[in-house]
Design an enzyme around this catalytic site. Structure first.
Site: not given
Length: 536
Positions: A157, A235, A261, A266, A285-288
């Site tokens: 990444i 992220c 993120d 969480e 937590h929208l990275g994926a």
């Protein structure tokens, strides 16, 4: 009678793309999709499954693993495996896989989006504009062109983020202990230490897993060392940044902005200290979370798990060496031979072995040795303890302090391919060697300095005796009187002398397991030095 092969059975316990179930079925697995169960319900169900496919909702605890008596593999559709107890899975011999590349682009793009949102203060400007204001003078952003981006972590990444940042004409520096100079040149980044990175970077992005070494890698001290006005994006995983210190340094304007993120806990509490802090933006937590990524990781985990359950291939495993589906058929006979030789050594020497050397030569020297070594360890340790397999054997060997060495020989000796195992117990060494005839038929070809050729199968007796006339007749009579039938008889003299009057080694294959009384009777024969019952 034709043997009926049972299909591997897989449970998908979290929501994922329905094509994952289709892949399992096409590859020869039975699959159930049952999501949203409580841990108690999963414990009651898991015992019938060979594979468990999960995302982030299912947490695989030791209690679940204890109930998963048939489980062979856990597949996590995604990168993070915080929800799997990997040490306990390893101890129980369960392979744990993830899909590190299925959502790499998506996560990298999200990091770049957060970086640009920080640079131009987009979230706050949007909120105030939609509230009826026109606060044009309140938002003075910064360009990213010509700025220095500091990557903490330059893996898959991080490398994609570097490429995208370079497209924005940013200079990229990177801290990663595993980044080689050649790889840094290939990526077009400058490799620096962490202290230099925080002092030079205008923007910092994190792309590293959460481990004991990386937890709070940006602690208060390092955040204070950052270049004034830095903007930070995470992220990757929660827990990499000291969130309270980040809050204080945002309030003091030492840090101009931060975009998270992920959080240490969480979901974060509604009164999290960072919420409402000027210069702070966050996403849940929208990275994926893109359509493409969700499909990719689901398909990838299904393919990986099916490869393992059907063909023996191991890809992206976190607790066992990788073994491609193409490699598996070629390695399978060597793995079987390694298990046999390991079992032989384990039965002869017992649990006092303190070092093990595995040597390959000829055709075997061209192969991936890690699975062969794991097979030897599993065979050896299984003779001492139950529930040992290729997954947990290397871990248990390390815990025992067993010194394991691998040696490759390019030469080809008396055999086209050879696998030799040497076990050391104190000052005593035990060598055994095996080969493959016709590419798949396993043979023991040497034991304790004696050339011999035999299968390792069924019930056997290993005998070391003085080489003298009449011994074989006395041995045969003893077994005959006890009603024990000899299936095969293999005899050899010790190398290198092989002279009369030295020691001889016998391996006898029997039709039934010898009783202790039979073994005692053999021990009492004249010239016998060692007797050991073996079972394969």
């Amino acid at each position: 009678m034709e043997q009926i092969m049972t299909k591997p059975k897989v449970l998908i316990s979290d929501k994922m793309d329905p094509n994952a179930a289709r892949i399992f079925e096409e590859r020869g697995c039975d699959v159930d999709v049952i999501t949203g169960e409580t841990p108690e319900q999963l414990i009651a169900r898991i015992g019938e499954y060979d594979g468990l496919a999960i995302r982030s909702s299912t947490t695989v605890t030791d209690e679940i693993l204890a109930a998963a008596t048939n489980l062979k593999v856990i597949g996590r559709a995604g990168i993070g495996v915080d929800n799997v107890d990997i040490p306990k899975a390893s101890a129980r011999g369960v392979v744990v896989m993830n899909t590190p590349f299925g959502n790499s682009i998506t996560t990298a793009e999200h990091a770049i989006a957060m970086l640009l949102a920080l640079a131009r203060q987009i979230p706050e400007a949007n909120t105030r504009t939609q509230a009826g204001e026109w606060p044009k003078k309140d938002f003075m952003g910064v360009e990213v062109t010509g700025k220095t981006l500091g990557l903490i972590g330059a893996g898959n990444i991080g490398a994609i983020v570097a490429s995208r940042a370079q497209g924005l004409r940013m200079k990229v520096i990177a801290y990663d202990p595993f980044l080689t100079p050649d790889r840094a040149v290939e990526l077009g980044v400058e490799k620096v230490d962490l202290g230099m990175l925080v002092q030079r970077a205008d923007f910092i992005t994190l792309h590293t897993p959460l481990t004991d070494e990386t937890r709070n890698i940006l602690n208060r001290e390092r955040l204070e060392q950052c270049k004034p006005g830095v903007r930070i994006v995470n992220c990757a995983r929660g827990g990499l940044i000291d969130e309270l210190a980040l809050k204080d340094l945002l309030d003091s304007d030492h840090i101009a902005g931060a975009a998270l993120d992920v959080f240490a806990k969480e979901p974060p509490a509604a009164d999290h200290p960072l919420f409402g802090t000027p210069g702070f933006i966050c996403t849940p937590h929208l990275g994926a979370s893109t359509t493409e990524a969700q499909v990719n990781v689901a398909l990838q985990v299904a393919e990986q798990m099916a490869d393992y359950l059907v063909d023996g291939g191991v890809t992206n495993a976190l607790n066992v060496p990788s073994l491609s589906a193409e490699e598996a058929p070629r390695l399978r006979p060597y793995i079987a031979l390694g298990e046999k030789l390991g079992s032989l050594v384990g039965q002869l020497e017992g649990p006092d072995v303190n070092s093990l050397t595995i040597e390959v030569e000829g055709a075997a020297a061209e192969l991936n040795m890690k699975p062969i070594t794991a097979a030897v360890l599993a065979g050896m340790m299984r003779s001492w303890s139950d529930s040992i397999n290729m997954v947990n054997a290397p871990i248990l060997a390390k815990e025992r302090g067993l010194d394991v060495r691998e040696v490759r020989h390019g030469r080809e000796g008396n055999y086209h391919t050879l696998l030799r195992v040497t076990a050391t117990t104190g000052t005593r060494k035990r060598e055994v060697a095996g080969s493959l005839f016709g590419g798949s038929e396993m043979r023991l070809v040497e034991i304790a300095g004696t050339r011999i050729e035999t299968d390792l199968d069924g019930h056997m007796i290993y005998v070391v005796n003085e080489d003298a006339p009449g011994f074989i007749g006395r041995l045969g009579s003893t077994l005959g009187e006890a009603g024990v039938n000899i299936g095969n008889f293999h005899l050899g003299r010790r190398l290198p002398d092989r002279h009369r009057g030295g020691d001889a080694v016998l391996l006898l294959t029997l039709d039934q397991r010898p009783t202790p009384e039979v073994l005692d009777a053999i021990c009492e024969l004249e010239g016998v030095k060692k007797v050991k019952a073996l079972s394969f």
